[in-house]
Design an enzyme around this catalytic site. Structure first.
Site, PDB file in Angstrom:
ATOM      1  N   ARG A  57       1.119  -1.209   0.038  1.00  0.00           N
ATOM      2  CA  ARG A  57       0.240  -0.119  -0.194  1.00  0.00           C
ATOM      3  C   ARG A  57       0.448   1.558  -0.053  1.00  0.00           C
ATOM      4  O   ARG A  57       0.257   2.109  -0.148  1.00  0.00           O
ATOM      5  CB  ARG A  57      -0.664   0.258   1.717  1.00  0.00           C
ATOM      6  CG  ARG A  57      -2.466  -0.195   1.198  1.00  0.00           C
ATOM      7  CD  ARG A  57      -2.827  -1.177   2.646  1.00  0.00           C
ATOM      8  NE  ARG A  57      -1.763  -2.718   2.821  1.00  0.00           N
ATOM      9  CZ  ARG A  57      -1.805  -3.296   2.656  1.00  0.00           C
ATOM     10  NH1 ARG A  57      -2.547  -4.029   1.844  1.00  0.00           N
ATOM     11  NH2 ARG A  57      -1.071  -4.510   2.721  1.00  0.00           N
ATOM     12  N   LYS A  86      26.463  -4.998  -4.077  1.00  0.00           N
ATOM     13  CA  LYS A  86      27.548  -4.726  -3.630  1.00  0.00           C
ATOM     14  C   LYS A  86      28.136  -4.107  -2.299  1.00  0.00           C
ATOM     15  O   LYS A  86      29.536  -3.992  -1.826  1.00  0.00           O
ATOM     16  CB  LYS A  86      28.434  -3.384  -4.637  1.00  0.00           C
ATOM     17  CG  LYS A  86      27.841  -4.309  -6.123  1.00  0.00           C
ATOM     18  CD  LYS A  86      28.421  -2.982  -7.064  1.00  0.00           C
ATOM     19  CE  LYS A  86      27.029  -4.054  -8.258  1.00  0.00           C
ATOM     20  NZ  LYS A  86      27.718  -2.722  -9.944  1.00  0.00           N
ATOM     21  N   ARG A 107      11.844   3.747   2.859  1.00  0.00           N
ATOM     22  CA  ARG A 107      11.233   2.888   3.522  1.00  0.00           C
ATOM     23  C   ARG A 107      12.356   1.548   3.897  1.00  0.00           C
ATOM     24  O   ARG A 107      13.062   1.123   3.568  1.00  0.00           O
ATOM     25  CB  ARG A 107      10.377   1.885   3.757  1.00  0.00           C
ATOM     26  CG  ARG A 107      10.041   0.831   4.465  1.00  0.00           C
ATOM     27  CD  ARG A 107       8.380  -0.179   4.091  1.00  0.00           C
ATOM     28  NE  ARG A 107       7.592   0.680   4.273  1.00  0.00           N
ATOM     29  CZ  ARG A 107       6.567   0.164   4.733  1.00  0.00           C
ATOM     30  NH1 ARG A 107       5.868  -1.511   4.523  1.00  0.00           N
ATOM     31  NH2 ARG A 107       5.228   1.379   4.877  1.00  0.00           N
TER      32      ARG A 107
HETATM   33  C1  NCD Z   1       2.631  -0.675   8.041  1.00  0.00           C
HETATM   34  C2  NCD Z   1       3.526  -0.589   7.932  1.00  0.00           C
HETATM   35  O1  NCD Z   1       4.346  -0.370   7.302  1.00  0.00           O
HETATM   36  O2  NCD Z   1       3.784  -0.403   9.568  1.00  0.00           O
HETATM   37  N1  NCD Z   1       1.708  -1.291   6.796  1.00  0.00           N
HETATM   38  C3  NCD Z   1       1.356  -0.004   5.615  1.00  0.00           C
HETATM   39  O3  NCD Z   1       2.073   0.946   5.935  1.00  0.00           O
HETATM   40  N2  NCD Z   1       0.005   0.098   5.450  1.00  0.00           N
HETATM   41  C4  NCD Z   1       1.542  -2.225   8.810  1.00  0.00           C
HETATM   42  C5  NCD Z   1       2.332  -3.321   9.178  1.00  0.00           C
HETATM   43  O4  NCD Z   1       2.985  -3.596   8.583  1.00  0.00           O
HETATM   44  O5  NCD Z   1       1.542  -4.417   9.716  1.00  0.00           O
END
Ligand code: NCD
Length: 309
Positions: A57, A86, A107
């Protein structure tokens, strides 16, 4: 208010009026997010989407937001296909993305990774989740969902349920809900309670969060239940995970005496903590909530690139 160039690392970077400002723009983005209207607001802008951890998402809604606003996306969802394999450092990867784009979404599994990226990048960095740390854009979409479903945030009785120790979404949300005068109840197994620093921050903001292990005692009084997945990937010990994984499950039977307009939220992905039979009830808003990631991220991308003010 001017957010041009602003990094979004934690929800704590925003005051209450700044949060309201973002939510106001998110609402305006709804027809574009739904594809009912078209715009070229972000034409010529490039987003670097750097996902070192799995995502469905968050990544797709950022990409959808950028594409629907006429911008372009570069990036990766599988770091094993990049120079990280690498041995390249995160800071060097960030320096590159910085020179290739106008905004970076990151992320990463390490808490603090987004702040480090922001220290190395000139363009704004948006934290799309750093380990068990924070997930500010999820927090905006969670607030947006409560506000659109319940009309206002103040005074709502909200239960945060499940893995409150490792869940980054609830760390961000507990703080923000305290800012908005929400009545908070934390429900979790004893070993997965909300970290003390976050409880203390909530209290500093004037909240008096209640805490229990017993969902059945508090569920009937709730306006919102925010369910979370037990974060298996963050557990140092698999046995400990197995001990707590099945502790809570929302099913139809449990909902027998809840308020008629109570809403059930979940950042998703859900495993067994919400039975699929709940999906057809009027309480379930988690798929709408996931859609709300698009207008909210449209607003944030437009604000930090300075295209809207
Ligand atoms: C969450 C996350 O990645 O922290 N998901 C998300 O971003 N919608 C929650 C989860 O992974 O449980």
């Amino acid at each position: 208010m001017n957010f041009k160039g602003k990094d979004i690392i934690t929800i704590k970077d925003f005051s209450k009026s700044e949060i309201n400002y973002v939510l106001h723009y998110a609402k305006k983005m709804l027809p574009y997010a739904k594809g009912e209207k078209c715009t070229k607001l972000l034409e010529g802008k490039v987003l670097s989407s750097l996902f070192f951890e799995p995502s469905t998402r968050t990544r797709l809604s950022f990409e959808s937001a950028m594409n629907r606003l006429g911008g372009r996306v570069i990036g990766f969802a599988d770091p094993s296909a990049t120079s990280q394999k690498k041995g390249e450092t995160l800071s060097d990867t960030i320096r590159m993305a910085d020179s290739y784009s106008d905004v970076i979404v990151l992320r990463h599994s390490l808490e603090g990774a987004a702040q480090l990226a922001a220290d190395f990048a000139d363009v704004p960095v948006i934290n799309a989740g750093d380990g068990s740390g924070m997930h500010p854009t999820q927090c905006f979409l969670d607030l947006f969902t409560i506000e659109t479903e319940k009309k206002h945030l103040e005074g709502q009785k909200v239960i945060l349920l499940g893995d409150l120790k490792y869940g980054r979404t609830v760390h961000s949300l507990a703080y923000a809900l305290s800012l908005f005068g929400v009545d908070l109840t934390f429900v979790s197994p004893t070993s997965l309670q909300m970290p003390k620093e976050i409880v203390d921050e909530c209290k500093e903001l004037g909240a008096i969060p209640a805490s229990t292990t017993k969902l059945e005692k508090v569920i009937d009084d709730a306006d919102v239940i925010y369910v979370t997945r037990i974060q298996r990937e963050r557990f140092p010990d698999a046995e400990e995970y197995n001990r707590v994984v099945g502790t809570y499950q929302i099913n139809k039977e449990l909902l027998t005496n809840v308020k008629k307009d109570m809403i059930i939220m979940h950042p998703l992905p859900r495993l067994k903590e919400i039975a699929t039979e709940v999906d057809e009830t009027e309480h379930a808003v988690y798929f709408k909530q996931a859609f709300n990631g698009v207008p909210v991220r449209m607003a944030l991308l437009s604000l930090v690139t300075g295209v809207i003010q």
